[in-house]
Scaffold this motif. Structure first.
Motif, PDB file in Angstrom:
ATOM      1  N   ARG A  84       0.842  -1.196   0.000  1.00  0.00           N
ATOM      2  CA  ARG A  84       0.000   0.000   0.000  1.00  0.00           C
ATOM      3  C   ARG A  84       0.878   1.247   0.000  1.00  0.00           C
ATOM      4  NH1 ARG A  84      -4.057   1.323   4.895  1.00  0.00           N
ATOM      5  NH2 ARG A  84      -4.958   3.202   4.020  1.00  0.00           N
ATOM      6  N   VAL A  85       0.595   2.193  -0.878  1.00  0.00           N
ATOM      7  CA  VAL A  85       1.398   3.407  -1.003  1.00  0.00           C
ATOM      8  C   VAL A  85       0.808   4.500  -0.111  1.00  0.00           C
ATOM      9  CG1 VAL A  85       2.217   5.191  -2.599  1.00  0.00           C
ATOM     10  CG2 VAL A  85       2.017   2.810  -3.373  1.00  0.00           C
ATOM     11  N   PRO A  86       1.620   5.055   0.812  1.00  0.00           N
ATOM     12  CA  PRO A  86       1.093   6.138   1.653  1.00  0.00           C
ATOM     13  C   PRO A  86       1.006   7.449   0.876  1.00  0.00           C
ATOM     14  CG  PRO A  86       3.366   5.666   2.233  1.00  0.00           C
ATOM     15  CD  PRO A  86       2.967   4.669   1.182  1.00  0.00           C
ATOM     16  N   LYS A  87       0.110   8.312   1.330  1.00  0.00           N
ATOM     17  CA  LYS A  87      -0.051   9.638   0.738  1.00  0.00           C
ATOM     18  C   LYS A  87       1.022  10.577   1.283  1.00  0.00           C
ATOM     19  CE  LYS A  87      -5.002   9.008   0.905  1.00  0.00           C
ATOM     20  NZ  LYS A  87      -6.263   9.440   1.438  1.00  0.00           N
ATOM     21  N   GLU A  88       1.318  11.611   0.538  1.00  0.00           N
ATOM     22  CA  GLU A  88       2.225  12.642   1.043  1.00  0.00           C
ATOM     23  C   GLU A  88       1.501  13.430   2.142  1.00  0.00           C
ATOM     24  OE1 GLU A  88       5.503  13.048   0.507  1.00  0.00           O
ATOM     25  OE2 GLU A  88       5.201  11.136  -0.513  1.00  0.00           O
ATOM     26  N   PRO A  89       2.228  13.938   3.140  1.00  0.00           N
ATOM     27  CA  PRO A  89       1.592  14.654   4.256  1.00  0.00           C
ATOM     28  C   PRO A  89       0.698  15.817   3.824  1.00  0.00           C
ATOM     29  CG  PRO A  89       3.835  14.098   4.840  1.00  0.00           C
ATOM     30  CD  PRO A  89       3.660  13.724   3.387  1.00  0.00           C
ATOM     31  N   ALA A  90       1.098  16.581   2.824  1.00  0.00           N
ATOM     32  CA  ALA A  90       0.271  17.719   2.395  1.00  0.00           C
ATOM     33  C   ALA A  90      -1.082  17.254   1.861  1.00  0.00           C
ATOM     34  CB  ALA A  90       0.999  18.540   1.327  1.00  0.00           C
ATOM     35  N   LEU A  91      -1.099  16.112   1.185  1.00  0.00           N
ATOM     36  CA  LEU A  91      -2.357  15.579   0.678  1.00  0.00           C
ATOM     37  C   LEU A  91      -3.228  15.108   1.839  1.00  0.00           C
ATOM     38  CD1 LEU A  91      -4.190  14.761  -1.659  1.00  0.00           C
ATOM     39  CD2 LEU A  91      -2.926  12.602  -1.786  1.00  0.00           C
ATOM     40  N   GLY A  92      -2.644  14.387   2.779  1.00  0.00           N
ATOM     41  CA  GLY A  92      -3.409  13.936   3.943  1.00  0.00           C
ATOM     42  C   GLY A  92      -3.971  15.098   4.740  1.00  0.00           C
ATOM     43  N   ALA A  93      -3.165  16.153   4.897  1.00  0.00           N
ATOM     44  CA  ALA A  93      -3.591  17.315   5.687  1.00  0.00           C
ATOM     45  C   ALA A  93      -4.686  18.120   5.002  1.00  0.00           C
ATOM     46  CB  ALA A  93      -2.391  18.215   5.968  1.00  0.00           C
TER      47      ALA A  93
END
Length: 137
Positions: A84-93
């Motif tokens: 599973r590929v995690p999202k970049e922090p800016a996208l999650g935020a």
């Protein structure tokens, strides 16, 4: 009372921390996520979401929502070995703006709502999508 609750939560936490994953393919799936040591984190998410629901139900005049950035590339997933590929922090935020201010940049006026960042990894933050679900009866 509260002592019974503390004991039960302690029992659940101990079971989470000590349970071995099952054998076979299901166990392999479980072990890939155990590379992220998060039993206490998962238990804390449960507690925060339950408390948020209680406050939203008991105090409907207060805007009380929860938000989830999804699986985000933070220090917690430094040893993650799964597919599973995690999202970049800016996208999650990006989920926090609609949760706090709504789509038009004004206070959302929604309460008892769960906001989830629903974009795929690699999506630009300005193209992010957020799903809002009411979850308090």
């Amino acid at each position: 009372g509260i002592e019974d609750l503390r004991e039960r939560v302690g029992d659940i936490a101990a079971a989470i921390c000590h349970d071995a994953p099952p054998a076979g393919e299901e166990g392999a799936r479980c072990r890939q996520y155990q590379a992220i040591a998060t039993p206490a984190y998962g238990l804390s998410k449960l507690a925060v979401n339950c408390y948020t629901q209680i406050v939203a139900r008991d105090f409907p005049s207060i805007q009380c929502n929860a938000a989830s950035p999804g699986f985000t590339n933070t220090g917690m997933c430094a040893n993650y070995t799964g597919k599973r590929v995690p999202k970049e922090p800016a996208l999650g935020a990006s989920v926090f703006l609609p949760a706090l201010f709504g789509a038009a940049g004004l206070p959302t006026q929604r309460t008892a709502t769960f906001f989830k960042e629903a974009s795929q990894p690699g999506t630009r933050p300005e193209d992010a999508t957020c799903k809002a679900e009411g979850w308090v009866a």
